[in-house]
Write an enzyme that holds these catalytic residues in place. Sequence first.
Site, PDB file in Angstrom:
ATOM      1  N   LYS A  82       3.048  22.219  40.070  1.00  0.00           N
ATOM      2  CA  LYS A  82       4.114  22.930  40.780  1.00  0.00           C
ATOM      3  C   LYS A  82       3.862  22.881  42.280  1.00  0.00           C
ATOM      4  O   LYS A  82       2.872  23.425  42.769  1.00  0.00           O
ATOM      5  CB  LYS A  82       4.173  24.399  40.349  1.00  0.00           C
ATOM      6  CG  LYS A  82       5.402  25.096  40.931  1.00  0.00           C
ATOM      7  CD  LYS A  82       5.349  26.594  40.808  1.00  0.00           C
ATOM      8  CE  LYS A  82       4.697  27.262  41.979  1.00  0.00           C
ATOM      9  NZ  LYS A  82       5.368  27.053  43.262  1.00  0.00           N
ATOM     10  N   GLU A 121      -9.124  26.767  45.720  1.00  0.00           N
ATOM     11  CA  GLU A 121      -9.323  26.406  47.137  1.00  0.00           C
ATOM     12  C   GLU A 121      -8.514  27.407  47.931  1.00  0.00           C
ATOM     13  O   GLU A 121      -7.282  27.337  47.942  1.00  0.00           O
ATOM     14  CB  GLU A 121      -8.785  25.000  47.421  1.00  0.00           C
ATOM     15  CG  GLU A 121      -9.460  23.882  46.669  1.00  0.00           C
ATOM     16  CD  GLU A 121     -10.840  23.577  47.191  1.00  0.00           C
ATOM     17  OE1 GLU A 121     -11.220  24.094  48.255  1.00  0.00           O
ATOM     18  OE2 GLU A 121     -11.549  22.824  46.506  1.00  0.00           O
ATOM     19  N   GLU A 163      -6.972  35.766  58.163  1.00  0.00           N
ATOM     20  CA  GLU A 163      -6.471  34.399  58.331  1.00  0.00           C
ATOM     21  C   GLU A 163      -5.034  34.478  58.855  1.00  0.00           C
ATOM     22  O   GLU A 163      -4.162  35.067  58.211  1.00  0.00           O
ATOM     23  CB  GLU A 163      -6.506  33.685  56.977  1.00  0.00           C
ATOM     24  CG  GLU A 163      -6.039  32.248  57.062  1.00  0.00           C
ATOM     25  CD  GLU A 163      -6.097  31.522  55.721  1.00  0.00           C
ATOM     26  OE1 GLU A 163      -5.663  32.104  54.711  1.00  0.00           O
ATOM     27  OE2 GLU A 163      -6.564  30.369  55.693  1.00  0.00           O
ATOM     28  N   GLY A 176      -4.251  27.791  47.757  1.00  0.00           N
ATOM     29  CA  GLY A 176      -3.317  28.729  48.385  1.00  0.00           C
ATOM     30  C   GLY A 176      -4.057  29.930  48.926  1.00  0.00           C
ATOM     31  O   GLY A 176      -5.240  29.826  49.286  1.00  0.00           O
ATOM     32  N   CYS A 232      -6.110  25.460  55.992  1.00  0.00           N
ATOM     33  CA  CYS A 232      -7.058  26.446  55.462  1.00  0.00           C
ATOM     34  C   CYS A 232      -8.410  26.350  56.163  1.00  0.00           C
ATOM     35  O   CYS A 232      -9.098  27.345  56.305  1.00  0.00           O
ATOM     36  CB  CYS A 232      -7.208  26.284  53.959  1.00  0.00           C
ATOM     37  SG  CYS A 232      -7.520  24.599  53.464  1.00  0.00           S
TER      38      CYS A 232
HETATM   39  P1  NAI Z   1       0.618  31.474  48.188  1.00  0.00           P
HETATM   40  O1  NAI Z   1      -0.804  31.543  47.840  1.00  0.00           O
HETATM   41  O2  NAI Z   1       1.494  32.604  47.838  1.00  0.00           O
HETATM   42  O3  NAI Z   1       1.283  30.177  47.529  1.00  0.00           O
HETATM   43  C1  NAI Z   1       0.600  29.035  47.113  1.00  0.00           C
HETATM   44  C2  NAI Z   1       1.205  28.524  45.806  1.00  0.00           C
HETATM   45  O4  NAI Z   1       1.007  29.494  44.773  1.00  0.00           O
HETATM   46  C3  NAI Z   1       2.701  28.302  45.841  1.00  0.00           C
HETATM   47  O5  NAI Z   1       2.994  27.160  45.072  1.00  0.00           O
HETATM   48  C4  NAI Z   1       3.256  29.543  45.186  1.00  0.00           C
HETATM   49  O6  NAI Z   1       4.520  29.355  44.607  1.00  0.00           O
HETATM   50  C5  NAI Z   1       2.239  29.821  44.130  1.00  0.00           C
HETATM   51  N1  NAI Z   1       2.129  31.211  43.675  1.00  0.00           N
HETATM   52  C6  NAI Z   1       2.482  32.338  44.338  1.00  0.00           C
HETATM   53  N2  NAI Z   1       2.227  33.417  43.579  1.00  0.00           N
HETATM   54  C7  NAI Z   1       1.700  32.967  42.416  1.00  0.00           C
HETATM   55  C8  NAI Z   1       1.221  33.604  41.239  1.00  0.00           C
HETATM   56  N3  NAI Z   1       1.191  34.926  41.104  1.00  0.00           N
HETATM   57  N4  NAI Z   1       0.746  32.822  40.238  1.00  0.00           N
HETATM   58  C9  NAI Z   1       0.724  31.486  40.360  1.00  0.00           C
HETATM   59  N5  NAI Z   1       1.182  30.841  41.439  1.00  0.00           N
HETATM   60  C10 NAI Z   1       1.651  31.560  42.471  1.00  0.00           C
HETATM   61  O7  NAI Z   1       0.726  31.178  49.701  1.00  0.00           O
HETATM   62  P2  NAI Z   1       2.000  31.434  50.612  1.00  0.00           P
HETATM   63  O8  NAI Z   1       2.742  32.673  50.260  1.00  0.00           O
HETATM   64  O9  NAI Z   1       2.776  30.218  50.607  1.00  0.00           O
HETATM   65  O10 NAI Z   1       1.327  31.698  52.003  1.00  0.00           O
HETATM   66  C11 NAI Z   1       0.785  32.980  52.274  1.00  0.00           C
HETATM   67  C12 NAI Z   1      -0.491  32.866  53.043  1.00  0.00           C
HETATM   68  O11 NAI Z   1      -1.454  32.196  52.260  1.00  0.00           O
HETATM   69  C13 NAI Z   1      -0.417  32.034  54.293  1.00  0.00           C
HETATM   70  O12 NAI Z   1       0.041  32.767  55.364  1.00  0.00           O
HETATM   71  C14 NAI Z   1      -1.821  31.624  54.455  1.00  0.00           C
HETATM   72  O13 NAI Z   1      -2.562  32.626  55.094  1.00  0.00           O
HETATM   73  C15 NAI Z   1      -2.329  31.455  53.057  1.00  0.00           C
HETATM   74  N6  NAI Z   1      -2.283  30.070  52.594  1.00  0.00           N
HETATM   75  C16 NAI Z   1      -3.456  29.412  52.484  1.00  0.00           C
HETATM   76  C17 NAI Z   1      -3.457  28.097  52.093  1.00  0.00           C
HETATM   77  C18 NAI Z   1      -4.702  27.330  51.978  1.00  0.00           C
HETATM   78  O14 NAI Z   1      -4.662  26.123  51.872  1.00  0.00           O
HETATM   79  N7  NAI Z   1      -5.841  27.969  51.954  1.00  0.00           N
HETATM   80  C19 NAI Z   1      -2.229  27.376  51.807  1.00  0.00           C
HETATM   81  C20 NAI Z   1      -1.051  28.179  51.894  1.00  0.00           C
HETATM   82  C21 NAI Z   1      -1.109  29.472  52.285  1.00  0.00           C
END
Ligand code: NAI
Length: 793
Positions: free
Chosen positions: A193, A267, A398, A245, A301
Amino acid sequence: MSTLLEIYETMSYGPAPESAAPAHEWLDAHSRRFGLYINGTWTEVANERLFDSINPANRSVLAQVTQASSDEVNAAVAAAKAAFPAWSQTSGHVRARYLYALARQIQKHSRRFAVLETLDNGKPIRETRDIDIPLVARHFYYHAGWAQLQESDLAGYEPLGVVGQIIPWNFPLLMLAWKIAPALAMGNTVVLKPAEWTSLTALAFAEICHEIGLPKGVVNIVTGDGKVGEQIVKHPDIAKIAFTGSTEVGKIIRSATAGSGKKLSLELGGKSPFIVFDNADLDSVVEGVVDAIWFNQGQVCCAGSRLLVQENIADKLIGKLRTRMEQLRIGDPLDKAIDIGAIVAPAQLQKIEQLVAEGESEGSIKWQPSWACPTDGYFYPPTLFTNVAPASTLAQVEIFGPVLVTMTFRTPDEAIAIANNTRFGLAASIWSEDINVALHAAARVKAGVVWINSTNLFDAAAGFGGYRESGYGREGGKEGLYEYLKKSEVKKLKTKASPAPAPIATPTSNGLPALDRTPKIYIGGKQARPDSGYSRIVVGINGETLGEVGDGSRKDIRNAVEVARSAASSWSAATAYNRAQVLYFLAENLGARAAEFAQRIRQQTGRNDADLEVETSIERLFTYAAWADKYDGAVHATPVRNATLAMVESLGVLGLVCPSEYPLLGTISLLAPAIALGNSAIIIPSPEHPLSATDLYQVLDTSDVPAGVVNIITGDRDSLAKVLAEHNDVDGLWYWGNAEGSAMVERSSIGNLKQTWVNYGEPREWLDRRVGEGEEFLRHASQIKNIWVPYGA
Ligand code: NAI
């Protein structure tokens, strides 16, 4: 019209836009409405479940994608499940051919992918064209190689089954490649996804899978928001979840998968330090900072988001940085001369604005270039904060945006202390022209990736992943493959019969009551009375009382963790040669008392293979004494004029919850690999037969094991395991008990995301070397730090 002189004076760039036509043509060819890619075909588009994918640079709608229904998620998993038997049984060579075909196809359509990514995500075309897409191709090439070598190089391991993969929006196609390439190479099938803001390149990738004739069901792409992710995570037919994420969602997933038997790699976020010593080349540093925090608008990240600079050069560096920031160009990401593109979505922009406002209200000083940001999309200017307190929001949270926070230090020790003062541990960048200073800092910083005089370098051959709350598991390198493999089942070895149980010796022959020899608990190299003041009776095979052991409690675990923590730093710094000698000495001293230990095992278990258990325990100590100085890292030949040192590091403090069966061998099988690699250990012995572990006190005392490296707490196994799981200063926890206890350990370890290794109640044949010892144990006892060192011309 400017005169030539004016042009020379301003030296401003003209616009150099990349054509968006190929990407738009591709979107048009799909009527800009996308279903899901399941079982090798596109699903019918359901109008009521479409949502917009926006170009953040101008707010236009690029296309509409589908919020997958639960039936569709089920169908995708079913397709992957059906495809698994055939795919996992194809030869590595066949899978290598498919991966190679994917790599070639990416290369052939590289510009279309780059433009599409830029349109959908807002990142500059210079980055998608020169970094994202080439790295995607590289990842498929590299893993085609591992598929080819799997049979010879990874014998004894097999694929897991259906893998659920959930990825973020910051490197949409690259994260897809990081996930799909190793999974497929090792023979798994996939349901992936993409993030809801950036689904388009994943859909374009699905089309490529189709074009090369990848067997149906091997790759399935389902789009949608977190709810779709949740369904994937919970699906019973999925064997593993790989997630990239936020740390928050990572913890939710850890909790949702606890006790399910699903393998998990995470990660997560970071707050990576960018450390500048006063002997660094400051002009290089300035360019490094640009790449560290303004690459991809800081939505990275491993972004170097905390600039730690030695006090005596701070003003000079800040001055140079401001000058450079004035020169950065922000705007249309399709313009080839643009440095900073758009923020991915309004929600992310608001998050950045809010954290910046919070930082200002806490007294930090904000600086931004004098030029204005474009207003037609979601833009945010490069931002520099000074006067930042190490405990403030800006220093700890972050931001995931183009915001750099600066702190100063005086000594290398202080630099490391500030660098490690966060819950994360993803990456670090270290700048010094003195290699001693740089490598000394690299060894001490808590991070999975360290770049010396460089930053944000990636390659498929070098593992990537974090320490602490930045997650666990590695992507890339050989170490990343094990995330998609499990040890093949092996048949039980037939155990040799040993003599029948000997009669239990009576404690006294003179008719006086036996002297009480109740072992206490063992902390810091000494026996200590348990805090509870209670003891537990240990009964033998015939129901007779064999003795008593201390009934350990929460307080005892806390004390043990404290001493184990302070012992861990010197033990991990001891030479591997030294640790090997201690293990040999343990084996020797155990050997000297072999008969006594065998007798004890017989008393407790009534088993007739007690001698073999003791003999195998001694042999096992030899195995890990042998491994201690042979379980080496690697030097990866990464491009960009680097050698990357993959260093094996200990985890730190390990909790070892021992199996009920094989009371001595079970304990030694966990203890020996843990301490061989420099961890300190807190052992919870077999609850039914703890005396084999408490008898080890004297062996430990006479074998030069430094105080605090091994601690043994007897008592109720699961309540002690829970305290270890919840303790934020325990780095890893191995649990060899029952299925409920395994689930409890995983659930209770969410706080600091400690690495857990549990058996879900499956017993092991500890006498069998093929499953009772080996690299699997060493891998769980260590983590790899990849240090990128400039090397060669
Ligand atoms: P997120 O962690 O919510 O989303 C990442 C992925 O997880 C997306 O595909 C999302 O649809 C999915 N997801 C969301 N909730 C889920 C759940 N309960 N179960 C399974 N999958 C789920 O990140 P988001 O909202 O896009 O960004 C929020 C913050 O996260 C950013 O501001 C940043 O600080 C951090 N982030 C960190 C990343 C990294 O590579 N370490 C990448 C993206 C965001």
